[in-house]
Design a protein around this motif. Structure first.
Motif, PDB file in Angstrom:
ATOM      1  N   ALA A  17     -18.766   7.461  -0.991  1.00  0.00           N
ATOM      2  CA  ALA A  17     -17.706   8.309  -1.531  1.00  0.00           C
ATOM      3  C   ALA A  17     -16.441   8.191  -0.694  1.00  0.00           C
ATOM      4  CB  ALA A  17     -18.173   9.768  -1.566  1.00  0.00           C
ATOM      5  N   ALA A  18     -16.613   8.120   0.640  1.00  0.00           N
ATOM      6  CA  ALA A  18     -15.451   7.973   1.515  1.00  0.00           C
ATOM      7  C   ALA A  18     -14.749   6.651   1.265  1.00  0.00           C
ATOM      8  CB  ALA A  18     -15.880   8.080   2.980  1.00  0.00           C
ATOM      9  N   ALA A  19     -15.517   5.584   1.048  1.00  0.00           N
ATOM     10  CA  ALA A  19     -14.931   4.271   0.769  1.00  0.00           C
ATOM     11  C   ALA A  19     -14.144   4.288  -0.531  1.00  0.00           C
ATOM     12  CB  ALA A  19     -16.038   3.211   0.712  1.00  0.00           C
ATOM     13  N   ILE A  20     -14.676   4.976  -1.534  1.00  0.00           N
ATOM     14  CA  ILE A  20     -13.972   5.080  -2.821  1.00  0.00           C
ATOM     15  C   ILE A  20     -12.663   5.838  -2.644  1.00  0.00           C
ATOM     16  CG2 ILE A  20     -14.075   6.133  -5.110  1.00  0.00           C
ATOM     17  CD1 ILE A  20     -17.085   5.531  -5.094  1.00  0.00           C
ATOM     18  N   ARG A  21     -12.695   6.923  -1.850  1.00  0.00           N
ATOM     19  CA  ARG A  21     -11.468   7.698  -1.627  1.00  0.00           C
ATOM     20  C   ARG A  21     -10.420   6.859  -0.913  1.00  0.00           C
ATOM     21  NH1 ARG A  21     -15.197  11.887  -0.472  1.00  0.00           N
ATOM     22  NH2 ARG A  21     -15.027  11.480   1.768  1.00  0.00           N
ATOM     23  N   ARG A  22     -10.859   6.051   0.091  1.00  0.00           N
ATOM     24  CA  ARG A  22      -9.910   5.190   0.800  1.00  0.00           C
ATOM     25  C   ARG A  22      -9.299   4.174  -0.145  1.00  0.00           C
ATOM     26  NH1 ARG A  22     -13.904   5.288   4.852  1.00  0.00           N
ATOM     27  NH2 ARG A  22     -14.681   3.251   4.177  1.00  0.00           N
ATOM     28  N   THR A  23     -10.128   3.608  -1.026  1.00  0.00           N
ATOM     29  CA  THR A  23      -9.629   2.607  -1.970  1.00  0.00           C
ATOM     30  C   THR A  23      -8.612   3.221  -2.912  1.00  0.00           C
ATOM     31  OG1 THR A  23     -11.685   1.340  -1.879  1.00  0.00           O
ATOM     32  CG2 THR A  23     -10.292   1.018  -3.809  1.00  0.00           C
ATOM     33  N   ARG A  24      -8.904   4.413  -3.426  1.00  0.00           N
ATOM     34  CA  ARG A  24      -7.980   5.084  -4.337  1.00  0.00           C
ATOM     35  C   ARG A  24      -6.664   5.397  -3.640  1.00  0.00           C
ATOM     36  NH1 ARG A  24     -12.270   9.197  -7.321  1.00  0.00           N
ATOM     37  NH2 ARG A  24     -13.110   7.674  -8.796  1.00  0.00           N
ATOM     38  N   ARG A  25      -6.762   5.804  -2.341  1.00  0.00           N
ATOM     39  CA  ARG A  25      -5.554   6.125  -1.599  1.00  0.00           C
ATOM     40  C   ARG A  25      -4.669   4.898  -1.436  1.00  0.00           C
ATOM     41  NH1 ARG A  25      -8.335   9.017   2.248  1.00  0.00           N
ATOM     42  NH2 ARG A  25      -8.199   7.295   3.705  1.00  0.00           N
ATOM     43  N   ARG A  26      -5.276   3.750  -1.314  1.00  0.00           N
ATOM     44  CA  ARG A  26      -4.525   2.527  -1.059  1.00  0.00           C
ATOM     45  C   ARG A  26      -4.024   1.880  -2.348  1.00  0.00           C
ATOM     46  NH1 ARG A  26      -4.815   0.630   4.125  1.00  0.00           N
ATOM     47  NH2 ARG A  26      -6.282   1.668   5.508  1.00  0.00           N
ATOM     48  N   ARG A  27      -4.405   2.386  -3.489  1.00  0.00           N
ATOM     49  CA  ARG A  27      -3.866   1.877  -4.758  1.00  0.00           C
ATOM     50  C   ARG A  27      -2.589   2.636  -5.067  1.00  0.00           C
ATOM     51  NH1 ARG A  27      -7.522  -0.919  -8.278  1.00  0.00           N
ATOM     52  NH2 ARG A  27      -6.132  -0.351  -9.973  1.00  0.00           N
ATOM     53  N   ARG A  28      -1.505   1.933  -5.151  1.00  0.00           N
ATOM     54  CA  ARG A  28      -0.245   2.609  -5.445  1.00  0.00           C
ATOM     55  C   ARG A  28       0.708   1.632  -6.131  1.00  0.00           C
ATOM     56  NH1 ARG A  28      -0.244   1.219  -0.116  1.00  0.00           N
ATOM     57  NH2 ARG A  28       1.659   0.353   0.813  1.00  0.00           N
ATOM     58  N   THR A  29       1.574   2.183  -6.930  1.00  0.00           N
ATOM     59  CA  THR A  29       2.595   1.391  -7.604  1.00  0.00           C
ATOM     60  C   THR A  29       3.903   1.542  -6.848  1.00  0.00           C
ATOM     61  OG1 THR A  29       1.551   1.654  -9.757  1.00  0.00           O
ATOM     62  CG2 THR A  29       3.878   1.055  -9.739  1.00  0.00           C
ATOM     63  N   VAL A  30       4.536   0.425  -6.548  1.00  0.00           N
ATOM     64  CA  VAL A  30       5.828   0.463  -5.868  1.00  0.00           C
ATOM     65  C   VAL A  30       6.902  -0.029  -6.833  1.00  0.00           C
ATOM     66  CG1 VAL A  30       4.883   0.173  -3.559  1.00  0.00           C
ATOM     67  CG2 VAL A  30       5.485  -1.846  -4.892  1.00  0.00           C
ATOM     68  N   LEU A 128       4.619  -5.807   1.344  1.00  0.00           N
ATOM     69  CA  LEU A 128       3.337  -6.359   1.782  1.00  0.00           C
ATOM     70  C   LEU A 128       3.215  -6.335   3.301  1.00  0.00           C
ATOM     71  CD1 LEU A 128       2.989  -9.453  -0.601  1.00  0.00           C
ATOM     72  CD2 LEU A 128       1.617  -7.353  -0.655  1.00  0.00           C
ATOM     73  N   LEU A 129       4.291  -6.683   3.995  1.00  0.00           N
ATOM     74  CA  LEU A 129       4.249  -6.686   5.454  1.00  0.00           C
ATOM     75  C   LEU A 129       4.074  -5.279   6.002  1.00  0.00           C
ATOM     76  CD1 LEU A 129       4.402  -8.239   8.086  1.00  0.00           C
ATOM     77  CD2 LEU A 129       6.903  -8.083   7.973  1.00  0.00           C
ATOM     78  N   ALA A 130       4.723  -4.287   5.366  1.00  0.00           N
ATOM     79  CA  ALA A 130       4.557  -2.900   5.801  1.00  0.00           C
ATOM     80  C   ALA A 130       3.103  -2.455   5.650  1.00  0.00           C
ATOM     81  CB  ALA A 130       5.479  -1.993   4.991  1.00  0.00           C
ATOM     82  N   ALA A 131       2.477  -2.810   4.526  1.00  0.00           N
ATOM     83  CA  ALA A 131       1.073  -2.457   4.305  1.00  0.00           C
ATOM     84  C   ALA A 131       0.188  -3.137   5.334  1.00  0.00           C
ATOM     85  CB  ALA A 131       0.658  -2.855   2.889  1.00  0.00           C
TER      86      ALA A 131
END
Length: 206
Positions: A17-30, A128-131
């Protein structure tokens, strides 16, 4: 079922569940300067075909040694690193337009940055470099190296806009190596890596 098995199963479920939350947090539209949108998400082995296609489009001609450009054979290893160490950028329609990955060696890391030609000057390399700088910081890196051709103004602008101190060296006269100095953790919990100026000033997340 023995209590130890129940605890073990609960622990695995909690980690998942923690891994899923981290993945969702890292999905973002710029939204990049000019209005172009790109989805950033963690890159995995499932993206090998997309990254390989992007790799073929971005390969320097003629090939340059020590250019920071990975061999095609290295892609599965780079994508197979632990979750969160690479990021894929997709245009609308899930079309891959950029990829960044961290190759870590002790407390230093090498940045691998690929972006389709039409997206290099739109600000995508800076995002990309910031990420990747954030990933390097979270992985315990103190420095992050970025290698680029001497005339690669898009990479130079991405490094400059990141707003971190860096050193510049030209190892063989054909390439430039930028060595970013990442902030050191302080106190319990450390400190957050500074957000790139480009990411903060000219790109918005949704």
């Amino acid at each position: 079922m023995p209590e130890s098995d129940l605890l073990s199963r609960a622990s695995r479920a909690s980690r998942a569940a923690a891994a899923i939350r981290r993945t969702r947090r890292r999905r973002r539209t710029v939204v990049l300067p000019g209005g172009a949108r790109a989805l950033l998400r963690p890159a995995t082995l499932r993206d090998l075909r997309a990254v390989a296609a992007l790799h073929a489009l971005c390969a320097p001609l003629p090939p340059r040694p020590r250019s920071g450009f990975p061999d095609r054979a290295a892609l599965p290893r780079l994508l197979g690193s632990r979750a969160g160490r690479g990021v894929l950028a997709e245009a609308p329609g899930r079309r891959p337009v950029g990829w960044a990955s961290l190759a870590q060696d002790g407390d230093g890391g090498d940045a691998i940055l690929l972006a389709a030609a039409a997206w290099r000057d739109r600000g995508l390399l800076g995002v990309l470099l910031a990420a990747l700088a954030e990933t390097a910081y979270e992985s315990g890196c103190r420095t992050l190296r970025v290698c680029a051709a001497l005339d690669d103004t898009a990479v130079r602008r991405a490094v400059t806009d990141l707003g971190m101190p860096y050193a510049v060296a030209g190892p063989d006269g054909a390439d430039t190596v930028y060595t970013l100095r990442l902030p050191a953790p302080t106190a319990p919990g450390g400190t957050e890596v500074p957000t790139a100026r480009r990411d903060a000033a000219r790109a918005t997340s949704h």
